[in-house]
Design an enzyme around this catalytic site. Structure first.
Site, short mmCIF file in Angstrom:
data_model
loop_
_atom_site.label_atom_id
_atom_site.label_comp_id
_atom_site.label_asym_id
_atom_site.label_seq_id
_atom_site.Cartn_x
_atom_site.Cartn_y
_atom_site.Cartn_z
N GLY A 11 37.08 42.01 46.64
CA GLY A 11 37.84 40.82 46.99
C GLY A 11 38.80 41.07 48.14
O GLY A 11 39.28 42.19 48.33
N THR A 142 43.48 46.36 46.17
CA THR A 142 43.18 45.32 45.18
C THR A 142 44.47 44.62 44.81
O THR A 142 45.47 45.27 44.49
CB THR A 142 42.50 45.86 43.90
OG1 THR A 142 42.39 44.78 42.96
CG2 THR A 142 43.26 46.98 43.25
N ASP A 144 44.79 43.08 42.20
CA ASP A 144 44.91 43.21 40.75
C ASP A 144 45.82 44.38 40.34
O ASP A 144 46.30 44.42 39.20
CB ASP A 144 43.54 43.41 40.12
CG ASP A 144 42.67 42.18 40.24
OD1 ASP A 144 43.21 41.07 40.18
OD2 ASP A 144 41.45 42.34 40.41
N MET A 188 45.54 34.75 38.87
CA MET A 188 44.45 35.70 38.71
C MET A 188 44.86 36.90 37.86
O MET A 188 46.02 37.31 37.88
CB MET A 188 43.96 36.18 40.07
CG MET A 188 43.11 35.17 40.82
SD MET A 188 42.52 35.84 42.40
CE MET A 188 41.39 34.54 42.89
N GLU A 245 44.66 34.31 33.98
CA GLU A 245 43.37 33.68 33.69
C GLU A 245 42.64 34.39 32.54
O GLU A 245 41.80 33.80 31.88
CB GLU A 245 42.48 33.72 34.94
CG GLU A 245 42.12 35.13 35.40
CD GLU A 245 41.27 35.16 36.66
OE1 GLU A 245 40.85 34.08 37.11
OE2 GLU A 245 41.03 36.27 37.17
N LEU A 297 44.08 31.19 46.90
CA LEU A 297 45.25 31.11 47.78
C LEU A 297 46.14 32.35 47.68
O LEU A 297 46.79 32.73 48.65
CB LEU A 297 46.06 29.85 47.46
CG LEU A 297 45.37 28.51 47.69
CD1 LEU A 297 46.25 27.38 47.20
CD2 LEU A 297 45.01 28.33 49.16
N GLN A 298 46.15 32.99 46.51
CA GLN A 298 47.04 34.13 46.30
C GLN A 298 46.52 35.41 46.93
O GLN A 298 47.23 36.41 47.01
CB GLN A 298 47.27 34.35 44.81
CG GLN A 298 46.03 34.64 44.01
CD GLN A 298 46.12 34.20 42.56
OE1 GLN A 298 46.88 34.74 41.78
NE2 GLN A 298 45.33 33.19 42.20
N ARG A 299 45.28 35.41 47.42
CA ARG A 299 44.69 36.65 47.92
C ARG A 299 45.02 36.94 49.38
O ARG A 299 45.21 38.10 49.75
CB ARG A 299 43.16 36.62 47.74
CG ARG A 299 42.73 36.45 46.31
CD ARG A 299 41.31 36.85 46.07
NE ARG A 299 40.34 36.03 46.81
CZ ARG A 299 39.04 36.04 46.55
NH1 ARG A 299 38.56 36.82 45.59
NH2 ARG A 299 38.22 35.29 47.24
#
Length: 415
Positions: A11, A142, A144, A188, A245, A297-299
């Site tokens: 991503g 990432t 994440d 996310m 999520e 949008l957050q990426r």
């Protein structure tokens, strides 16, 4: 003199191109380095021999690396390809190593997250088995923030900054009405709650929202959630909830309204937890309620990128290049935090085999006892990571970014 291949995968983030620029800076102009190739769309670019000449880009445009650093997403494009084990498909590895030999490649850098570290680990192990001297480096990224053996990952700080900024602006929007209202923001995080936890940064001297934060690390109970919302409505007309999520109930079942088919890596594609909770609140509490999904949008919000994130991303890329030039292989550069205040860190080397296919979540001690908020220790951890701003170039009121590489070099970017 050896040629080099760099690829990006997984991503996108607001900082992954800063890492790419860092690797190039660490290699370009070195006497032992010939051509620096960029493989388009990850490992598929190697399989299909779709390469950009990044050395030429540096020669032709003296501002290329500066512009690349501030461009979000992936200049080289991405892919989501799960590499099989060598014993399952020897032919695909034969094809890759023939291509690497054809282009006289002496080093391969793969910039990505968990799944990308799996890919580069397999290639590094196969090179060792074949007694091949090509050096392999995995360079982390990432949003994440779930890679192990590193304090945090490039891209996370910028995504956290965007999330906190968005939550603060949502709070300003909801505060204007003198009516009871619940706003649920879906963020996310399938297995780790680092992104959702960063919503707590939106709180300041006048804003107490989000009042509730739910992460995948703690089982989610619908009855407790409804009680939490009712309690918050009894003391405030505007209640904002940040929710990952990937929250699950006590049986491990996703709360989301839709759990789509698994991807090639076996990850369930989630969608709709915010909408599911919106419907629950409307049905059981009856107040005005809406849900917002930040989604992609957050990426890649380059307009609110964290300066600290870009600096560290570039430094990790340069350090990876430095170690490869010294002969290292099978490694990933990582951040080791030395102090919170003032924030200090250093870049250390980790073995790819110790990173790939492992994940870390938010420590339970950084989540409050009720499982609906984070603690001060988490805020101490995350606050330095969103610091600093980035000076962008603007034109006609919009930021000027580099286009994806193949758009700048023909349809397939073959060089």
């Amino acid at each position: 003199m050896m040629n080099v291949i760099i690829a990006q995968s997984g991503g996108p983030t607001a900082a992954i191109n800063a890492t790419l620029a860092g690797v190039i800076r660490g290699l370009y102009g070195k006497e032992e380095i010939g051509t620096i190739y960029g493989a388009l769309h990850g490992i598929t670019g190697v399989l299909e021999e779709h390469f950009l000449d990044l050395s030429a880009s540096c020669r032709d445009d003296e501002d290329f690396l500066d512009r690349l650093t501030c461009t979000p997403a992936m200049y080289l494009g991405s892919c989501r390809v799960k590499m099989p084990e060598p014993e399952e498909n020897k032919a695909i590895y034969d094809r890759i190593f023939v291509t690497l030999q054809k282009y006289r490649v002496g080093a391969f850098f793969y910039i990505g997250g968990n799944d990308s570290m799996d890919t580069i680990t397999k290639l590094s192990r196969e090179a060792e088995r074949r007694n091949c001297k090509i050096r392999f480096a995995g360079v982390p990224k990432t949003i994440d923030n779930d890679l192990v053996l590193t304090d945090h990952t490039p891209g996370y700080g910028s995504a956290a900054k965007y999330i906190a900024t968005s939550l603060l602006e949502i709070a300003h929007d909801t505060y204007i009405y003198d009516l009871p209202c619940v706003t649920i923001v879906e963020i996310m995080g399938r297995d780790a709650g680092w992104l959702t936890a960063s919503a707590a940064l939106a709180r300041n001297t006048y804003n107490i929202t989000p009042q509730l934060i739910y992460l995948p690390e703690v089982p989610f109970h619908r009855s407790a959630f409804l009680e939490d919302v009712r309690h918050q409505l009894s003391i405030s007309k505007n209640v904002i909830v940040a929710v990952s999520e990937g929250i699950r109930d006590e049986l491990g079942v996703y709360i989301s309204a839709k759990a789509k088919a698994e991807d090639k890596f076996g990850h369930v594609q989630l969608s709709g937890v915010g909408k599911a909770l919106e419907e629950l609140v409307r049905r059981e509490i009856g107040t005005k309620v809406r849900s917002i999904e930040l989604s992609i949008l957050q990426r890649c919000a380059g307009h609110v990128t964290a300066g600290q994130d870009l600096r560290e991303s570039g430094e990790q890329g340069q350090k990876a290049a430095e170690w490869v030039l010294e002969g290292h292989t099978g490694f990933m550069p990582a951040i080791e935090r030395i102090a919170d205040e003032p924030y200090q860190y250093r870049i250390v080397e980790r073995k790819l085999a110790e990173v790939a296919n492992k994940a870390r979540g938010v420590p339970r001690e950084w989540i409050n006892e009720d499982g609906n908020d984070v603690t001060g220790d988490f805020l101490d951890y995350v606050r330095p990571l969103i610091s600093g701003e980035v000076d962008l170039s603007w034109k006609d009121g919009l930021p000027m970014y580099l286009p994806v590489g193949h758009l700048n070099h023909g349809n397939n970017g073959r060089r």
